[in-house]
Design an enzyme around this catalytic site. Structure first.
Site, PDB file in Angstrom:
ATOM      1  N   HIS A   1       0.653  -3.403   9.389  1.00 39.83           N
ATOM      2  CA  HIS A   1       2.093  -3.394   9.133  1.00 39.83           C
ATOM      3  C   HIS A   1       2.847  -2.829  10.328  1.00 39.83           C
ATOM      4  CE1 HIS A   1       2.000  -4.508   4.880  1.00 39.83           C
ATOM      5  NE2 HIS A   1       0.990  -3.688   4.720  1.00 39.83           N
TER       6      HIS A   1
ATOM      7  N   HIS B   1       0.830  -1.202   0.000  1.00 35.70           N
ATOM      8  CA  HIS B   1       0.000   0.000   0.000  1.00 35.70           C
ATOM      9  C   HIS B   1       0.868   1.257   0.000  1.00 35.70           C
ATOM     10  CE1 HIS B   1      -3.410  -2.573   0.910  1.00 35.70           C
ATOM     11  NE2 HIS B   1      -4.226  -1.524   0.944  1.00 35.70           N
TER      12      HIS B   1
END
Length: 280
Positions: free
Chosen positions: A230, A178
């Protein structure tokens, strides 16, 4: 002959793009990430599982739509001002200069995006880093009889929760795709607008748009940490990869120098002074 060359150029462009896109698709559909172990006292893996704010499909759709609209509008305006490359004939069809420029720019952007995604996803599957919500999602049960777990690093275990798809995604933390794609799109946009988005009506409008794109990419990366998808280092590396691909693709593949990039360090030819009239 010129028409044949343009058709072959388009066909070859699509073939090269498929050569990058197919391995990426195969990686996402059929590859299995490396099964990394864990330490029982690793607090970085104990965050609760949350629904992500920005999905991959949403981010890709917004990114491509943003670049396509920007490029088409910019090239159309440049064409109306007489700054386009001129019309092209493709198989007997007259293609406006702005449409051809848009095709090349969006095509280069798409190729770079595919290369960037292949790079980060290959790293994901090779490294297999566990996401911060590993314990909450997996709820691992260690195999007490396995010699692989004797030193405290648990490698033999089974997950008692989550679906197969979730368990696969659980191992794809490093780096953040992303953050990488968001930064790639932002850098490509910033460079493109810097070279082609020239308007004398405002000194700061162009730079304000560039800053907005950068902040949007920054927010995408931060949201991945907030959503417990993350670790911060995953996002950092994702940003670096996206920045590198955005700059390299724009400078060395799109080659902005052919669009008349301003070179402030070059001086024009000296003005010719009138020759003195020779006295007779």
């Amino acid at each position: 002959m010129a028409v044949d060359k343009l058709i072959w150029k388009i066909a070859l462009d699509f073939f090269v793009l498929l050569c990058v896109a197919f391995p990426l698709l195969g990686l996402l559909l059929w590859a299995e990430p490396y099964h990394r172990g864990y330490f029982a006292d690793d607090d970085s893996l104990r965050l609760p599982y949350k629904q992500q704010q920005i999905s991959e499909v949403l981010l890709a759709a917004l990114g491509f739509a943003f670049i396509i609209v920007t490029v088409v509008v910019t090239e159309f305006v440049r064409d109306k001002r007489g700054n386009s490359v001129g019309e092209k004939f493709v198989n007997g069809w007259l293609v406006p200069g702005w449409a051809w420029e848009s095709y090349e720019t969006v095509g280069v952007y798409t190729f770079g995006a595919a290369c960037q995604q292949l790079t980060v996803n290959a790293a994901k599957y090779v490294i297999g880093r566990l996401r911060p919500h590993f314990f909450d999602l997996c709820r691992p049960i260690p195999n007490s009889s396995s010699p692989l777990n004797e030193l405290g690093y648990i490698q033999a275990y089974t997950c008692s929760g989550a679906s197969a798809a979730q368990l696969k995604e659980m191992r794809l933390s490093f780096p953040s795709a992303h953050a990488s794609y968001a930064m790639y799109t932002a850098i490509f946009f910033i460079f493109y607008i810097q070279v082609k988005g020239k308007w004398r009506g405002s000194k700061l409008l162009r730079h304000g748009c560039q800053f907005a794109a950068l902040i949007a990419a920054w927010y995408v990366g931060l949201s991945r940490v907030v959503d417990h998808m993350h670790h911060w280092s995953d996002v950092t590396v994702g940003f670096l990869v996206g920045f590198a691909f955005g700059a390299i693709v724009f400078v060395y593949i799109l080659k902005p120098k052919k669009y008349g990039m301003p070179r402030s360090w070059e001086t024009g030819p000296p003005e010719m002074l009138p020759q003195p009239v020779m006295s007779r």
